[in-house]
Design a protein around this motif. Structure first.
Motif, PDB file in Angstrom:
ATOM      1  N   VAL A  76     -18.381 -17.522   7.007  1.00 24.46           N
ATOM      2  CA  VAL A  76     -17.212 -17.368   6.081  1.00 24.46           C
ATOM      3  C   VAL A  76     -17.008 -18.899   5.507  1.00 24.46           C
ATOM      4  O   VAL A  76     -16.697 -18.948   4.192  1.00 24.46           O
ATOM      5  CB  VAL A  76     -16.094 -16.574   6.545  1.00 24.46           C
ATOM      6  N   LEU A  77     -16.994 -19.912   6.524  1.00 26.38           N
ATOM      7  CA  LEU A  77     -16.763 -21.268   6.062  1.00 26.38           C
ATOM      8  C   LEU A  77     -17.843 -21.584   5.033  1.00 26.38           C
ATOM      9  O   LEU A  77     -17.522 -22.285   3.883  1.00 26.38           O
ATOM     10  CB  LEU A  77     -16.776 -22.335   7.097  1.00 26.38           C
ATOM     11  N   GLY A  78     -18.950 -21.263   5.473  1.00 27.67           N
ATOM     12  CA  GLY A  78     -20.174 -21.712   4.825  1.00 27.67           C
ATOM     13  C   GLY A  78     -20.069 -21.135   3.229  1.00 27.67           C
ATOM     14  O   GLY A  78     -20.298 -21.971   2.170  1.00 27.67           O
ATOM     15  N   LEU A  79     -19.692 -20.080   3.217  1.00 25.52           N
ATOM     16  CA  LEU A  79     -19.498 -19.111   1.851  1.00 25.52           C
ATOM     17  C   LEU A  79     -18.489 -19.718   0.950  1.00 25.52           C
ATOM     18  O   LEU A  79     -18.880 -19.825  -0.089  1.00 25.52           O
ATOM     19  CB  LEU A  79     -19.327 -17.842   2.326  1.00 25.52           C
ATOM     20  N   GLN A  80     -17.369 -20.080   1.615  1.00 27.58           N
ATOM     21  CA  GLN A  80     -16.415 -20.380   0.871  1.00 27.58           C
ATOM     22  C   GLN A  80     -16.444 -21.870   0.485  1.00 27.58           C
ATOM     23  O   GLN A  80     -16.164 -22.086  -0.778  1.00 27.58           O
ATOM     24  CB  GLN A  80     -15.007 -20.269   1.535  1.00 27.58           C
ATOM     25  N   LEU A  81     -16.876 -22.499   1.248  1.00 32.23           N
ATOM     26  CA  LEU A  81     -17.028 -24.120   0.935  1.00 32.23           C
ATOM     27  C   LEU A  81     -18.083 -24.329  -0.011  1.00 32.23           C
ATOM     28  O   LEU A  81     -17.895 -25.215  -0.845  1.00 32.23           O
ATOM     29  CB  LEU A  81     -17.150 -24.912   2.176  1.00 32.23           C
ATOM     30  N   ARG A  87     -18.426 -26.199  -7.416  1.00 26.00           N
ATOM     31  CA  ARG A  87     -17.598 -26.625  -8.812  1.00 26.00           C
ATOM     32  C   ARG A  87     -17.537 -28.239  -8.801  1.00 26.00           C
ATOM     33  O   ARG A  87     -17.409 -28.604  -9.937  1.00 26.00           O
ATOM     34  CB  ARG A  87     -16.429 -26.009  -8.540  1.00 26.00           C
ATOM     35  N   PHE A  88     -17.639 -28.779  -7.690  1.00 27.27           N
ATOM     36  CA  PHE A  88     -17.351 -30.225  -7.884  1.00 27.27           C
ATOM     37  C   PHE A  88     -18.913 -31.248  -7.693  1.00 27.27           C
ATOM     38  O   PHE A  88     -18.746 -32.297  -7.665  1.00 27.27           O
ATOM     39  CB  PHE A  88     -16.620 -30.721  -6.840  1.00 27.27           C
ATOM     40  N   GLY A  89     -19.886 -30.291  -7.934  1.00 25.65           N
ATOM     41  CA  GLY A  89     -21.046 -30.816  -7.729  1.00 25.65           C
ATOM     42  C   GLY A  89     -21.465 -31.559  -6.499  1.00 25.65           C
ATOM     43  O   GLY A  89     -22.242 -32.316  -6.448  1.00 25.65           O
ATOM     44  N   SER A  90     -20.865 -31.081  -5.402  1.00 25.88           N
ATOM     45  CA  SER A  90     -21.182 -31.755  -4.108  1.00 25.88           C
ATOM     46  C   SER A  90     -21.337 -30.544  -3.044  1.00 25.88           C
ATOM     47  O   SER A  90     -21.138 -30.765  -1.726  1.00 25.88           O
ATOM     48  CB  SER A  90     -19.939 -32.575  -3.654  1.00 25.88           C
ATOM     49  N   ALA A  91     -22.236 -29.885  -3.430  1.00 22.55           N
ATOM     50  CA  ALA A  91     -22.633 -28.792  -2.621  1.00 22.55           C
ATOM     51  C   ALA A  91     -23.352 -29.415  -1.168  1.00 22.55           C
ATOM     52  O   ALA A  91     -23.346 -28.809   0.056  1.00 22.55           O
ATOM     53  CB  ALA A  91     -23.599 -27.652  -3.083  1.00 22.55           C
ATOM     54  N   GLY A  92     -23.860 -30.759  -1.409  1.00 20.54           N
ATOM     55  CA  GLY A  92     -24.818 -31.291  -0.390  1.00 20.54           C
ATOM     56  C   GLY A  92     -23.759 -31.716   0.837  1.00 20.54           C
ATOM     57  O   GLY A  92     -24.356 -31.654   1.897  1.00 20.54           O
ATOM     58  N   VAL A  93     -22.691 -31.616   0.862  1.00 20.80           N
ATOM     59  CA  VAL A  93     -21.703 -32.185   1.776  1.00 20.80           C
ATOM     60  C   VAL A  93     -21.094 -30.933   2.550  1.00 20.80           C
ATOM     61  O   VAL A  93     -20.375 -30.987   3.270  1.00 20.80           O
ATOM     62  CB  VAL A  93     -20.528 -32.931   1.517  1.00 20.80           C
ATOM     63  N   LEU A  94     -21.928 -29.663   2.296  1.00 23.46           N
ATOM     64  CA  LEU A  94     -21.337 -28.296   3.214  1.00 23.46           C
ATOM     65  C   LEU A  94     -21.414 -28.551   4.652  1.00 23.46           C
ATOM     66  O   LEU A  94     -20.653 -28.318   5.241  1.00 23.46           O
ATOM     67  CB  LEU A  94     -22.192 -27.354   2.683  1.00 23.46           C
ATOM     68  N   GLY A  95     -22.556 -29.276   5.064  1.00 21.40           N
ATOM     69  CA  GLY A  95     -22.576 -29.467   6.494  1.00 21.40           C
ATOM     70  C   GLY A  95     -21.366 -30.452   7.075  1.00 21.40           C
ATOM     71  O   GLY A  95     -21.046 -29.907   8.021  1.00 21.40           O
ATOM     72  N   GLY A 181     -25.150 -21.105   4.205  1.00 20.82           N
ATOM     73  CA  GLY A 181     -25.154 -22.191   3.156  1.00 20.82           C
ATOM     74  C   GLY A 181     -26.812 -22.548   2.752  1.00 20.82           C
ATOM     75  O   GLY A 181     -27.037 -22.594   1.700  1.00 20.82           O
ATOM     76  N   VAL A 182     -27.625 -22.195   3.922  1.00 25.67           N
ATOM     77  CA  VAL A 182     -29.208 -22.640   3.771  1.00 25.67           C
ATOM     78  C   VAL A 182     -29.733 -21.236   3.520  1.00 25.67           C
ATOM     79  O   VAL A 182     -30.459 -21.364   2.264  1.00 25.67           O
ATOM     80  CB  VAL A 182     -29.648 -23.398   4.993  1.00 25.67           C
ATOM     81  N   VAL A 183     -29.779 -20.348   4.459  1.00 23.12           N
ATOM     82  CA  VAL A 183     -30.819 -19.157   4.231  1.00 23.12           C
ATOM     83  C   VAL A 183     -30.305 -18.305   3.113  1.00 23.12           C
ATOM     84  O   VAL A 183     -30.921 -17.917   2.159  1.00 23.12           O
ATOM     85  CB  VAL A 183     -30.681 -18.388   5.769  1.00 23.12           C
ATOM     86  N   LEU A 184     -28.801 -18.041   2.826  1.00 23.62           N
ATOM     87  CA  LEU A 184     -28.429 -17.142   1.939  1.00 23.62           C
ATOM     88  C   LEU A 184     -28.188 -17.774   0.630  1.00 23.62           C
ATOM     89  O   LEU A 184     -28.653 -17.355  -0.480  1.00 23.62           O
ATOM     90  CB  LEU A 184     -27.036 -16.366   2.448  1.00 23.62           C
ATOM     91  N   LEU A 185     -27.785 -19.173   0.679  1.00 22.94           N
ATOM     92  CA  LEU A 185     -27.336 -19.686  -0.881  1.00 22.94           C
ATOM     93  C   LEU A 185     -28.343 -20.636  -1.272  1.00 22.94           C
ATOM     94  O   LEU A 185     -28.188 -21.330  -2.370  1.00 22.94           O
ATOM     95  CB  LEU A 185     -25.860 -20.073  -0.759  1.00 22.94           C
ATOM     96  N   GLY A 186     -29.319 -20.931  -0.315  1.00 21.25           N
ATOM     97  CA  GLY A 186     -30.372 -21.973  -0.657  1.00 21.25           C
ATOM     98  C   GLY A 186     -30.274 -23.457  -0.626  1.00 21.25           C
ATOM     99  O   GLY A 186     -31.046 -24.105  -1.285  1.00 21.25           O
ATOM    100  N   LEU A 187     -29.415 -23.662   0.225  1.00 17.61           N
ATOM    101  CA  LEU A 187     -29.087 -25.337   0.457  1.00 17.61           C
ATOM    102  C   LEU A 187     -30.135 -25.791   1.127  1.00 17.61           C
ATOM    103  O   LEU A 187     -30.532 -25.015   2.030  1.00 17.61           O
ATOM    104  CB  LEU A 187     -27.668 -25.604   0.862  1.00 17.61           C
ATOM    105  N   ASP A 188     -30.466 -26.935   0.928  1.00 15.98           N
ATOM    106  CA  ASP A 188     -31.665 -27.643   1.784  1.00 15.98           C
ATOM    107  C   ASP A 188     -31.056 -27.741   3.192  1.00 15.98           C
ATOM    108  O   ASP A 188     -30.089 -28.449   3.470  1.00 15.98           O
ATOM    109  CB  ASP A 188     -32.029 -28.843   1.152  1.00 15.98           C
ATOM    110  N   ALA A 189     -32.006 -27.326   4.018  1.00 14.13           N
ATOM    111  CA  ALA A 189     -31.779 -27.437   5.678  1.00 14.13           C
ATOM    112  C   ALA A 189     -31.493 -28.850   6.158  1.00 14.13           C
ATOM    113  O   ALA A 189     -30.712 -29.079   6.768  1.00 14.13           O
ATOM    114  CB  ALA A 189     -32.734 -26.612   6.484  1.00 14.13           C
ATOM    115  N   GLY A 190     -32.572 -29.763   5.763  1.00 19.91           N
ATOM    116  CA  GLY A 190     -32.402 -31.241   6.228  1.00 19.91           C
ATOM    117  C   GLY A 190     -31.153 -31.735   5.858  1.00 19.91           C
ATOM    118  O   GLY A 190     -30.453 -32.297   6.483  1.00 19.91           O
ATOM    119  N   THR A 191     -30.590 -31.590   4.379  1.00 18.24           N
ATOM    120  CA  THR A 191     -29.431 -31.938   3.950  1.00 18.24           C
ATOM    121  C   THR A 191     -28.195 -31.526   4.812  1.00 18.24           C
ATOM    122  O   THR A 191     -27.228 -32.220   5.507  1.00 18.24           O
ATOM    123  CB  THR A 191     -28.964 -31.539   2.566  1.00 18.24           C
ATOM    124  N   TYR A 192     -28.125 -30.222   5.073  1.00 15.19           N
ATOM    125  CA  TYR A 192     -27.048 -29.631   5.929  1.00 15.19           C
ATOM    126  C   TYR A 192     -26.960 -30.147   7.441  1.00 15.19           C
ATOM    127  O   TYR A 192     -25.868 -30.678   7.812  1.00 15.19           O
ATOM    128  CB  TYR A 192     -27.270 -28.139   5.990  1.00 15.19           C
TER     129      TYR A 192
END
Lengths: 269, 413
Positions: A76-81, A87-95, A181-192
C-alpha cells in the motif's frame, strides 16, 4: 469567620481531582518496581529453557502474521507513494520513501501492535487466569518466585523477538513496495533497490531497533502487569476481571506504543 | 524451654467489615499432626494462608520457633517458607501442565536433581496415590478426586518439613480417603514432619491427629488431644458431635454414645444412695466371621434389627441402650432388679428365636450356598448407683455372657 461550607466543597473538589492523579502516580511506581524486579530476575538460574519457549511463542509463532502485515503495508505504501511522487516527477525515489517510512516508523510500530494483539493479549489472559485460580499462589508456596517464573522470561523473549520481527517486517515491506512499484506500476527495479540501499543509513536502522526494544519492554510489562494483578481490580472479579485485564492491557499497550514512539523519535532526531 | 514450632498470637484478619479471624491464639508443635476443625466459612483456610505468607494479618504476630516472621531477615524468611508446603483446598494445579509435570514441577524448579531422579520420585509418588495411568493427562481431563491426589502428591514430593493440608480428603471415596490419611500418618512416622490439616472427615482424621484445634467465630475455642475434645463442653462441639452421631442413631435406632452417657449420668444422679440398677449387654457371636461369610451389608442389617429388638423390649420399661462396640449393645435398666432383668432377657431371647431376622433370612446363605447359624449372646449384672462405675458392672456382665437365642439356618429354611 471562615465559610466552612465553601472550604469543604473546595476540599472535595481537590480530592476528586487529586485522587485519580495519586492513583496514577502510585500505579506508575508499582509498574516501575514490577519491571525492575522482573528485569533483575532475568539473570536468575533455570531461565534459559523458559526464555527459549517464549521466544518461540512470541517470536517464531508471530512471524507469519508480521510478514503478512508487512507485505501489505509495503504494497500500500508503494501504491500511495508512487502516485503521489509521480505528481512531482520524482517517482524514482519510491525506494527511499518506502524504505525510510518502514525502517523509521511503520516497521517498529506496526510490529509492536501486531505482537500486542497476538502475544500480549495471551500473556495477560494466561497470567490472569493463573492468578484467579490460585496457581500464582501455588508457585509462591513452592518457593518459586512468580515474577521470575512468569514475567522475566517473557520480557527477555520480547527483547529478543521484537527487533528480529521488526527486521522481518521491514524486509517483507520492501518486497511489498517492490511488487506494487516495480512489478505492477513499471518502475525500474534497479532504481528502486538503488534508492532503497543508498537512502537508508545505519542511524535509521538503529533508531528502528531502539524503538522496537522500547516497545518490547512496554508491551510485556503492561500485559504481564495487568494479568498479574487481575485480582486487585475493583471493577470486576473472576473471569470478567481477566477479560477486562486483557482489554486494558491491549489498549494501554497500543496507546503507550504511539506515545513512546513520539518521545523516542523526538529524542533520536 | 523450646518455643513451639509455629505460634499465632492475637492474629486478626478482616475483609471489609467482615471479621474472619478475631484474635487467634494457637501453637503448632514440631513433629505432630494438628487438625483444625470448624464450620465452613469460619476462616480456617485464611488462617493457613496467614501462616504460609499468602496473606498478612491485620494485627497480631506469627512466630516461627519463637521469632516473628515479620521481623525476620529476608534469608531467614526465605528459609521459613522453604520448609513449608501447602495443599490448596481447590488444588491450584497448573492447568496447562500434565499430571506428571505438575508433580515434577517443584522438584524441577527448586532442586538441583537430575531428570532421572526426578522421574523416579514422581513415579513413586504417583504409585502411592494411585495416579500411574494418568500421568500424561491434563488436570481438566481427570476427576475431582484424582485432582485432589495430584495436589497431595505435589505437596509432598519435595519432602517438606511442614505441610499444610486444606481439606486433603474432600471428594475421595472411602478407600482413597483412608489411603491419604495413612500417608499423612506414615510420613509423620517416617520423616517426622509436621502437618497442619483442615478436615471435616471426623472422626477418621482424629485417629491420625496428635492435637485438635477448634476454630469458632474467629477464635480458637479448643486446643488439645482428640480424647480431650470428647469431654470438651462447648456449643459447637455438642452441635458437631450430635450431627455426626445422628447418623449412628439412624443406623441402629438407639442412643448415640454421647447421648447415652448423658442419659446415664442424668438418670443415675437422680437415684438414691445405694440404690441398685441393672445392665444388660448383647452381642452377635463371631460377628467378624458373619461379616466375612455373608458380607458387610448383611452384617449391618443384622445389627440394625438387633437394635430394634432391644429397643422394643427395654424402652417400655425405662431402659436405654447404645451400641458400645462394633457388634455389642449395652442397655441400662435403671428401675429393674436382677430377677426382673433375667426375665426381660428371657422374653427377649424367645422373641428373637421365634421371629428371627426377617430382612436377613436369605443372606444367611453365603455365595457358595453354605448355610450359617446365628447366635445372640447376652449377659446381665447388677450395680450400685454411687459405689460402682459402669465399667465395673460391665465386666461382671461380660463374665456372665451366654447364648440367649440361636437361629439355626436349617430351621429358618
Amino acid at each position: 469567620m471562615p465559610d466552612t461550607t465553601s472550604s469543604a466543597s473546595a476540599f472535595n473538589f481537590l480530592e476528586k481531582i487529586g485522587a485519580p492523579f495519586l492513583h496514577l502516580i502510585r500505579s506508575l511506581g508499582r509498574v516501575a518496581f514490577f519491571l525492575a524486579r522482573a528485569l533483575v530476575k532475568i539473570f536468575a538460574k533455570k531461565q534459559l529453557q523458559s526464555i527459549a519457549q517464549h521466544v518461540y511463542y512470541i517470536g517464531a509463532r508471530s512471524a507469519p502474521i508480521v510478514m503478512l502485515v508487512g507485505l501489505f503495508t509495503g504494497m500500500v505504501l508503494g501504491l500511495q507513494l508512487f502516485h503521489t511522487l509521480v505528481r512531482f516527477g520524482s517517482a524514482g525515489v519510491l525506494g527511499s520513501a518506502v524504505g525510510l517510512t518502514l525502517v523509521r516508523e511503520l516497521g517498529p510500530v506496526l510490529t509492536a501492535i501486531m505482537i500486542t494483539a497476538r502475544a500480549g493479549s495471551a500473556m495477560s489472559t494466561e497470567i490472569g487466569i493463573q492468578r484467579i485460580t490460585e496457581q500464582i499462589d501455588a508457585l509462591q508456596t513452592m518457593g518459586v518466585d512468580p515474577l521470575r517464573y512468569l514475567v522475566s522470561p517473557r520480557i527477555a523473549a520480547a527483547v529478543i523477538s521484537f527487533p528480529i520481527l521488526t527486521a522481518l517486517f521491514d524486509l517483507i515491506g520492501f518486497l511489498g513496495g517492490f511488487l506494487t512499484g516495480v512489478v505492477l506500476l513499471g518502475l525500474d527495479a534497479g532504481t528502486y533497490f538503488y534508492r532503497l540501499q543508498s537512502s537508508i543509513l545505519f542511524e535509521d536502522i538503529n533508531g528502528g531497533f531502539v524503538k522496537s526494544l522500547v516497545f518490547a519492554i512496554i508491551v510485556t510489562t503492561v500485559c504481564c502487569y495487568n494479568g498479574f494483578y487481575t485480582h486487585l481490580r475493583k471493577d470486576s472479579f473472576g473471569a470478567k476481571a481477566v477479560g477486562l485485564a486483557t482489554t486494558s492491557a491491549v489498549v494501554i499497550s497500543c496507546v503507550l506504543i504511539l506515545i513512546s514512539d513520539y518521545v523516542v523519535t523526538s529524542i533520536l532526531l | 524451654m523450646t518455643p513451639p514450632l509455629i505460634e499465632l498470637r492475637n492474629v486478626k484478619k478482616s475483609f471489609g467489615s467482615k471479621v474472619v479471624l478475631d484474635g487467634v491464639n494457637l501453637t503448632i508443635e514440631q513433629g505432630q499432626v494438628t487438625t483444625i476443625i470448624g464450620k465452613s466459612g469460619t476462616g480456617k483456610s485464611v488462617m493457613l494462608k496467614n501462616i504460609i505468607g499468602l496473606m498478612e494479618p491485620d494485627e497480631g504476630t506469627i512466630l516461627f520457633k519463637g521469632k516473628d516472621i515479620k521481623t525476620m531477615l529476608p534469608h531467614e524468611r526465605q528459609d521459613y517458607y522453604c520448609q513449608l508446603s501447602y495443599m490448596f483446598q481447590n488444588n491450584a494445579l497448573f492447568d496447562s501442565m500434565t499430571v506428571y509435570e505438575n508433580i515434577a514441577f517443584p522438584l524441577e524448579q527448586t532442586t538441583e536433581l537430575g531428570t532421572e531422579e526426578i522421574r523416579t520420585r514422581v513415579r513413586k509418588k504417583m504409585e502411592q496415590t494411585d495416579l500411574l495411568g494418568v500421568g500424561s493427562r491434563f488436570p481438566s481431563e481427570i476427576s475431582g478426586g484424582m485432582q485432589k491426589r495430584v495436589a497431595f502428591s505435589r505437596a509432598l514430593v519435595t519432602q517438606p518439613e511442614i505441610v499444610l493440608f486444606d481439606e486433603p480428603t474432600t471428594g475421595q471415596d472411602i478407600v482413597r480417603r483412608n489411603a491419604i490419611l495413612s500417608m499423612i500418618a506414615e510420613y509423620k512416622k517416617k520423616f517426622g514432619f509436621t502437618a497442619i490439616v483442615i478436615s471435616h472427615d471426623i472422626p477418621d482424621i482424629l485417629f491420625i491427629s496428635n492435637r485438635v484445634l477448634v476454630l469458632h467465630q474467629g477464635k480458637i475455642v479448643f486446643q488439645g488431644t482428640p480424647q480431650e475434645l470428647e469431654s470438651f463442653e462447648h456449643s459447637y462441639v455438642d452441635e458437631f458431635i450430635e450431627s455426626l452421631e445422628g447418623f449412628k442413631e439412624h443406623l441402629t435406632g438407639l442412643y448415640s454414645r454421647r447421648s447415652f452417657k448423658m442419659r446415664y449420668h442424668n438418670t443415675l444422679s437422680k437415684k438414691k444412695q445405694d440404690e441398685n440398677y441393672c445392665i444388660a449387654i448383647f452381642a452377635i457371636a463371631d460377628f467378624s466371621k458373619v461379616c466375612d461369610d455373608l458380607g458387610f451389608v448383611t452384617g449391618q442389617n443384622l445389627l440394625k434389627e438387633l437394635g430394634n429388638y432391644i429397643s422394643k423390649h427395654f424402652d417400655p420399661v425405662g431402659g436405654f441402650s447404645a451400641r458400645q462396640r462394633r457388634s455389642r449393645f449395652l442397655t441400662v435398666l435403671p428401675q429393674a432388679t436382677i430377677d426382673e432383668a433375667r426375665q426381660l432377657l428371657e422374653s427377649f431371647g424367645k422373641d428373637v428365636e421365634e421371629n428371627g431376622f426377617s430382612s436377613a433370612v436369605d443372606p444367611f446363605f453365603d455365595p457358595g450356598g453354605r448355610c450359617h447359624d446365628l447366635t445372640i449372646l447376652a449377659g446381665y449384672a447388677e450395680g450400685v448407683s454411687d459405689q460402682e462405675n459402669l465399667n465395673d458392672v460391665l465386666v461382671k456382665a461380660r463374665k456372665n455372657l451366654y447364648a440367649i437365642a440361636e437361629i439355626k439356618c436349617v430351621a429358618r429354611r
